[in-house]
Design an enzyme around this catalytic site. Structure first.
Site, PDB file in Angstrom:
ATOM      1  N   LYS A  16       6.216   9.977   6.012  1.00 34.14           N
ATOM      2  CA  LYS A  16       4.813  10.300   5.701  1.00 34.14           C
ATOM      3  C   LYS A  16       3.864   9.795   6.779  1.00 34.14           C
ATOM      4  O   LYS A  16       2.924  10.490   7.168  1.00 34.14           O
ATOM      5  CB  LYS A  16       4.417   9.659   4.357  1.00 34.14           C
ATOM      6  CG  LYS A  16       5.204  10.182   3.183  1.00 34.14           C
ATOM      7  CD  LYS A  16       4.889   9.415   1.911  1.00 34.14           C
ATOM      8  CE  LYS A  16       5.464   8.020   1.858  1.00 34.14           C
ATOM      9  NZ  LYS A  16       6.917   7.924   1.823  1.00 34.14           N
ATOM     10  N   GLY A  40       6.639   0.893   4.510  1.00 39.10           N
ATOM     11  CA  GLY A  40       6.727   0.687   5.957  1.00 39.10           C
ATOM     12  C   GLY A  40       6.574   2.042   6.613  1.00 39.10           C
ATOM     13  O   GLY A  40       7.496   2.836   6.592  1.00 39.10           O
ATOM     14  N   HIS A  41       5.404   2.324   7.124  1.00 45.33           N
ATOM     15  CA  HIS A  41       5.161   3.624   7.745  1.00 45.33           C
ATOM     16  C   HIS A  41       5.304   3.503   9.255  1.00 45.33           C
ATOM     17  O   HIS A  41       4.539   2.790   9.901  1.00 45.33           O
ATOM     18  CB  HIS A  41       3.767   4.145   7.354  1.00 45.33           C
ATOM     19  CG  HIS A  41       3.682   4.491   5.893  1.00 45.33           C
ATOM     20  ND1 HIS A  41       2.507   4.735   5.250  1.00 45.33           N
ATOM     21  CD2 HIS A  41       4.653   4.646   4.963  1.00 45.33           C
ATOM     22  CE1 HIS A  41       2.751   5.019   3.973  1.00 45.33           C
ATOM     23  NE2 HIS A  41       4.047   4.965   3.778  1.00 45.33           N
ATOM     24  N   GLN A 224       5.794   5.163  -0.704  1.00 44.21           N
ATOM     25  CA  GLN A 224       7.046   5.333  -1.447  1.00 44.21           C
ATOM     26  C   GLN A 224       7.301   6.834  -1.675  1.00 44.21           C
ATOM     27  O   GLN A 224       6.829   7.649  -0.907  1.00 44.21           O
ATOM     28  CB  GLN A 224       7.053   4.558  -2.772  1.00 44.21           C
ATOM     29  CG  GLN A 224       7.136   3.039  -2.594  1.00 44.21           C
ATOM     30  CD  GLN A 224       5.810   2.395  -2.277  1.00 44.21           C
ATOM     31  OE1 GLN A 224       4.816   2.647  -2.943  1.00 44.21           O
ATOM     32  NE2 GLN A 224       5.775   1.578  -1.262  1.00 44.21           N
TER      33      GLN A 224
HETATM   34  P1  IMP Z   1       9.356  -2.812  -4.978  1.00 39.63           P
HETATM   35  O1  IMP Z   1       8.313  -1.763  -5.069  1.00 39.63           O
HETATM   36  O2  IMP Z   1       9.288  -3.582  -3.688  1.00 39.63           O
HETATM   37  O3  IMP Z   1       9.430  -3.698  -6.162  1.00 39.63           O
HETATM   38  O4  IMP Z   1      10.786  -2.062  -4.932  1.00 39.63           O
HETATM   39  C1  IMP Z   1      11.233  -1.251  -5.989  1.00 39.63           C
HETATM   40  C2  IMP Z   1      12.189  -0.189  -5.474  1.00 39.63           C
HETATM   41  O5  IMP Z   1      11.471   0.717  -4.649  1.00 39.63           O
HETATM   42  C3  IMP Z   1      13.325  -0.733  -4.594  1.00 39.63           C
HETATM   43  O6  IMP Z   1      14.466   0.092  -4.765  1.00 39.63           O
HETATM   44  C4  IMP Z   1      12.786  -0.569  -3.193  1.00 39.63           C
HETATM   45  O7  IMP Z   1      13.818  -0.457  -2.231  1.00 39.63           O
HETATM   46  C5  IMP Z   1      12.031   0.740  -3.348  1.00 39.63           C
HETATM   47  N1  IMP Z   1      10.917   0.857  -2.403  1.00 39.63           N
HETATM   48  C6  IMP Z   1       9.720   0.234  -2.472  1.00 39.63           C
HETATM   49  N2  IMP Z   1       8.938   0.604  -1.456  1.00 39.63           N
HETATM   50  C7  IMP Z   1       9.643   1.492  -0.733  1.00 39.63           C
HETATM   51  C8  IMP Z   1       9.350   2.263   0.430  1.00 39.63           C
HETATM   52  O8  IMP Z   1       8.257   2.235   1.007  1.00 39.63           O
HETATM   53  N3  IMP Z   1      10.356   3.078   0.868  1.00 39.63           N
HETATM   54  C9  IMP Z   1      11.541   3.192   0.222  1.00 39.63           C
HETATM   55  N4  IMP Z   1      11.842   2.497  -0.868  1.00 39.63           N
HETATM   56  C10 IMP Z   1      10.905   1.654  -1.342  1.00 39.63           C
END
Ligand code: IMP
Length: 423
Positions: A16, A40-41, A224
């Site tokens: 994105k 992480g963009h 996400q």
């Molecule tokens: P949290 O949002 O850090 O609590 O993570 C919850 C789930 O979402 C985990 O499986 C993370 O690996 C996934 N996740 C959170 N942020 C990202 C993102 O930016 N890219 C891919 N997966 C994400």
């Protein structure tokens, strides 16, 4: 003037950031609407790779204003690091970065709570990025959170202390034996808060309302992916915000009838980081090749991403939930060299063939059914026009467009800004 919306259709990491950066020249305002530094963009141009976590991906352009919306959660410590990185590249962020007063703050104890909660789950852990996202959104919905606007009040430190004390009791409850030095963490936090306070805080919903009236062009940027949405994702293996189109309305204060185009970003295959079901996941050489060629490592955590074939059942679901009007396919170049490509077009579910996403997609319930297509061997990364596309790539794209009933308007053939082909 309408607001356009850009979001990920899979489990995040679709690319994105790159597309926002490419599209920014057409917009006056780029507004991030949810998530936090779990994102992480990655953006690449002029031979340099930049990774943003909270700051919108339009920050590298001179013209656009970048807004961190009310739906975002901000960790001042990570935010400060992002700002310091921008300063290294002489980006004058102060003049073009605005923060919503209603965005919530991630406290140091939120991060510790995240770690304690994950540790207590054992094998059932979510695979969280451990950035404190879940606990911060819990405090938001529990009506205990501290917002950016609170930093302008004289008693905010008192409120901070009360909340941090409560968190410490909760951390003890988990009994996860996590070691931390709160004093040290707080020192960094308070210092970073001062940096945050040097930026402009605004009532962003009002700002966006006025901007729309003045005819400004606004792009809402998601983080996400749709399958990590708190309501529509693969719960409980999801993040804690609404990553889907509706999240842009609540995360910015933009009315639903003001949203025009919904740009849905997807990879030509599928990846996932963290735990949770992934029907088309590969455990063979093909999956290993996708990971290696696609450099599939998390931009925030460095964790290797799980890889698999494109899942059209899940993608269709995301197109429907978001009302996608244009699709953008990323990393087509990574599929060069596969003799045969597989695309999942249906699931075997409880003995039946279905083409929609059921409530439960755990591997014991779902077996993917694939349509096979001929691959291409040409290197796409040097291509600059769709007329150069191999026949098999065009067939792949047209097949997806037909299945998803939505046009694919951009095909990305490499990480750099310039490797972007409009159709
Ligand atoms: P949290 O949002 O850090 O609590 O993570 C919850 C789930 O979402 C985990 O499986 C993370 O690996 C996934 N996740 C959170 N942020 C990202 C993102 O930016 N890219 C891919 N997966 C994400």
């Amino acid at each position: 003037m309408a607001v356009n919306l850009l979001l990920g259709l899979q489990w995040g990491d679709e690319g994105k950031g790159k597309i926002v950066d490419v599209l920014t020249k057409n917009y006056d305002i780029i507004a991030r609407f949810q998530g936090g530094p779990n994102a992480g963009h990655t953006l690449e141009f002029d031979g340099i790779k930049h990774v943003l976590h909270t700051i919108p991906s339009g920050i590298f352009h001179d013209k656009a204003v970048n807004l961190v919306g009310n739906g975002v959660v901000i960790d001042p410590v990570i935010f400060k690091k992002e700002l310091d990185n921008l300063a290294k590249f002489n980006i004058d962020y102060k003049s073009k970065l605005l923060i919503s007063r209603k965005a919530h703050l991630i406290l140091p104890t939120h991060r510790i709570l995240d770690a304690a909660s994950e540790a207590s789950k054992g094998k059932a852990k979510i695979g969280s990025t451990l950035k404190g996202i879940g606990p911060t959104y819990m405090d938001k919905t529990g009506r205990n959170g501290i917002r950016v606007g609170d930093l302008e009040l004289s008693d905010w430190k008192e409120r901070y202390r009360n909340l941090a004390n409560k968190h410490e009791a909760m951390i003890d409850f988990y009994d996860a034996k996590i070691e931390y030095d709160l004093q040290e963490l707080e020192q960094d936090f308070f210092e970073a808060v001062e940096t945050l306070k040097s930026l402009t805080f605004i009532d962003s919903e009002e700002y966006l309302h006025k901007a729309q009236k003045e005819g400004k062009k606004i792009l809402a940027e998601g983080a996400q992916g749709s399958l990590l949405d708190i309501d529509f994702g693969t719960y409980p293996f999801v993040t804690s915000s609404n990553t889907t189109a509706a999240g842009a309305c609540t995360g910015l204060g933009v009315a639903p009838n003001k949203i025009k185009e919904v740009f849905g970003i997807f990879k030509a295959y599928t990846t996932r980081v963290g735990s949770g079901p992934f029907p088309t996941e590969l455990f063979d050489e093909d999956g290993e090749t996708m990971g290696r060629v696609g450099n599939e490592f998390g931009a925030t955590t460095g964790r290797p991403r799980r890889c698999g074939w494109l899942d059209l059942v899940a993608l269709k679901y995301a197109v429907h939930v978001n009302g996608v009007t244009q699709l953008m396919m990323m990393k087509g170049d990574v599929l060069s060299g596969f003799n045969t490509l597989k695309v999942c077009t249906a699931y075997k579910y409880k003995g039946e063939t279905i083409d929609h996403l059921p409530y439960n997609i755990e591997p014991e319930n779902v077996t993917p059914i694939y349509t096979e297509m001929k691959g291409w061997s040409e290197d796409l990364t040097k291509m600059s026009d769709k007329s150069e596309f191999p026949k098999e790539l065009n067939e792949y794209i047209e097949f997806l467009e037909k299945e998803l009933e939505t046009p694919i308007t951009i095909v990305s053939v490499g990480p750099d800004r310039t490797q972007t082909i409009h159709r």
